[in-house]
Design an enzyme around this catalytic site. Sequence first.
Site, PDB file in Angstrom:
ATOM      1  N   HIS A 128      -2.120  -7.144  -0.503  1.00 40.43           N
ATOM      2  CA  HIS A 128      -2.913  -6.508  -1.554  1.00 40.43           C
ATOM      3  C   HIS A 128      -4.004  -7.429  -2.059  1.00 40.43           C
ATOM      4  CE1 HIS A 128      -3.648  -3.692  -4.851  1.00 40.43           C
ATOM      5  NE2 HIS A 128      -3.717  -4.752  -5.638  1.00 40.43           N
ATOM      6  N   LYS A 137       5.092   5.385  -8.350  1.00 41.20           N
ATOM      7  CA  LYS A 137       3.645   5.148  -8.471  1.00 41.20           C
ATOM      8  C   LYS A 137       3.056   4.795  -7.117  1.00 41.20           C
ATOM      9  CE  LYS A 137      -0.212   2.499  -9.182  1.00 41.20           C
ATOM     10  NZ  LYS A 137      -0.868   1.569  -8.221  1.00 41.20           N
ATOM     11  N   GLU A 152      -8.427   1.651  -5.161  1.00 35.77           N
ATOM     12  CA  GLU A 152      -7.486   0.534  -5.016  1.00 35.77           C
ATOM     13  C   GLU A 152      -7.469  -0.006  -3.597  1.00 35.77           C
ATOM     14  OE1 GLU A 152      -2.741  -0.490  -5.710  1.00 35.77           O
ATOM     15  OE2 GLU A 152      -3.643   1.243  -6.693  1.00 35.77           O
ATOM     16  N   ASP A 201      -6.100  19.226  -7.884  1.00 33.58           N
ATOM     17  CA  ASP A 201      -5.822  18.752  -9.238  1.00 33.58           C
ATOM     18  C   ASP A 201      -4.808  17.608  -9.190  1.00 33.58           C
ATOM     19  OD1 ASP A 201      -5.086  18.407 -11.898  1.00 33.58           O
ATOM     20  OD2 ASP A 201      -5.128  20.546 -12.371  1.00 33.58           O
TER      21      ASP A 201
END
Length: 421
Positions: A373, A259, A81, A275
Site C-alpha cells: 500500500h 471496509k 486509493e 448508488d
Amino acid sequence: MSSRIPGFYRLSSKERFNIVTEGRGLSEDEVKYLSGEHALSMDLADSMIENVIGQIGIPIGIAANFKVNGKDTFIPMATEEPSVIAAASNAAKATYDHGGFFTSISGTIMRGQIQVLDVADPYAARAKIFEHKDEILHHCNEKDPTLVSLGGGAIELEVNIIQTTNHTMLILHLIVDTKDAMGANAVNTMAESVAPIIESITGGRVVLKIISNLADRRLVRARAVFSTEAFGGKEVVENIVSAFEFADFDPYRAATHNKGIMNGISAVVLATGNDTRAVEAGAHAYASVSGHYKSLTKWEINADGNLSGSIELPMAVGIVGGATKTHPVAQASLKIMGINSAEELAGCIAATGLAQNAAGLRALSAEGIQSGHMSLHARNLALMAGAKTSEIDKIVAQAVGEKDLRYDRILEITKAVQRGG
C-alpha cells in the site's frame, strides 16, 4: 478477449485504454469522456444535482485477470486509493486457473416500507390489508406500466407490527421486482401513491413511505478458489482463515475487514453510476442481521489444500435509470464489462469485493498491509512534494529501497533529485 494480459500495469495509460475499449461499442462521446478529453459539462452536472459549482475527477482504473462465470472481463474501478486495483487484479490472477469467480443472485426484489401510526386495532388492520392485497398491488403497478411490461412490478405484501417505546406501528412492505433498475424511484413512487388507500383501510395515519436499502431479497453470492502456492504457501493461507475468524467474531476487526471488501465493491458501483451509499448501507446492515456485526465473507481451506472464499450481501444496482443512463462514463464502464443485466453487474461487483478481501487478507497474513500500500502511496507523496512526472519513479524507488516512506524523507529525496543529486 482474455483479461489476462501480462505486464498490463507496465503499459501506458493510452495503451491500456485502447485494449479495454477496442470493440466494446463505445460511442465517440463516451470515448472522449472516459479518456478525460471531454469534461462533464456544467449543464449536465446541473441537471444531475442541485447548486452545482463544479466537479471532482476520480481516476478510473481497470482490474485485470477477472473471469466471472466463465467469461473474461475487465473491471472498471473508480477510486482515489492506491493499491486497490492492483490488489484486486493480483487476487483475480490467483484464482484464474481454478475457473475464476462463480456467482448467483437471489433476484431483483426491493422493499418499500410504509409506516402507519395511530391504528386502534393493528392486528385487525393487518388482516384488512391482506384482504385488499390485489387492490393495493394493482394500484402500485398502475404507477409504473413500463416496469410491469418488462415483467417487474409490485408482486407481494408483507405486514409487520412493531412496538416501540412510544408507538405501536403497522409497517407495510411493498415487495417490488425492479428488474434491471436499482428501483428507488419506482418503489418510492408506488409507496407514496398508495398511502391514502392504506390509511382508508387501516384508519391510521401514514408517515414514512420509502425504499429500504436492506435488500435481503436481492442477495448476490460469489465464490472462488485461490491457489495456495500463488498466495505464499500453507502458512499464509492458514493465517488468512484465522484472520477471517477474527473478523467474524470481533466487530472492531470486522469493520476494517468489511471496509476492505467495500474498497472493491464501491469502486465498481461508482464507475457504473450506481448508488454507493445504498450499496454500502445494505452491506453493513446485512453484516449485522444476526445481532452481531460479522464478516461479509467466509474463508476455508478446501480438500485440495487451496483457499476457498465466498461472499454474500445485498446488491441493489441497476443498468437503467439515474446516472447509469445519464453519465457517459457510467455507460462506457458497462460496455467495457460487457454487462447486459443488473444481475450480471451484481455478480461482477461481488467478485471484485471477494478478490479485494482476498488480497487484503493475504497482505495482512504475509508481509503486512503497509508494504504494498505505502509503495503506491509514495507516488502520491512524491507529487505532494512537488515532483515532476518524469522524476516520480526514481524518487519512489529510492524511498522504497530505504524502506522510509515518510513524507519528510520523500520531500528530501525529491529536492535532491531536482538538484541533480
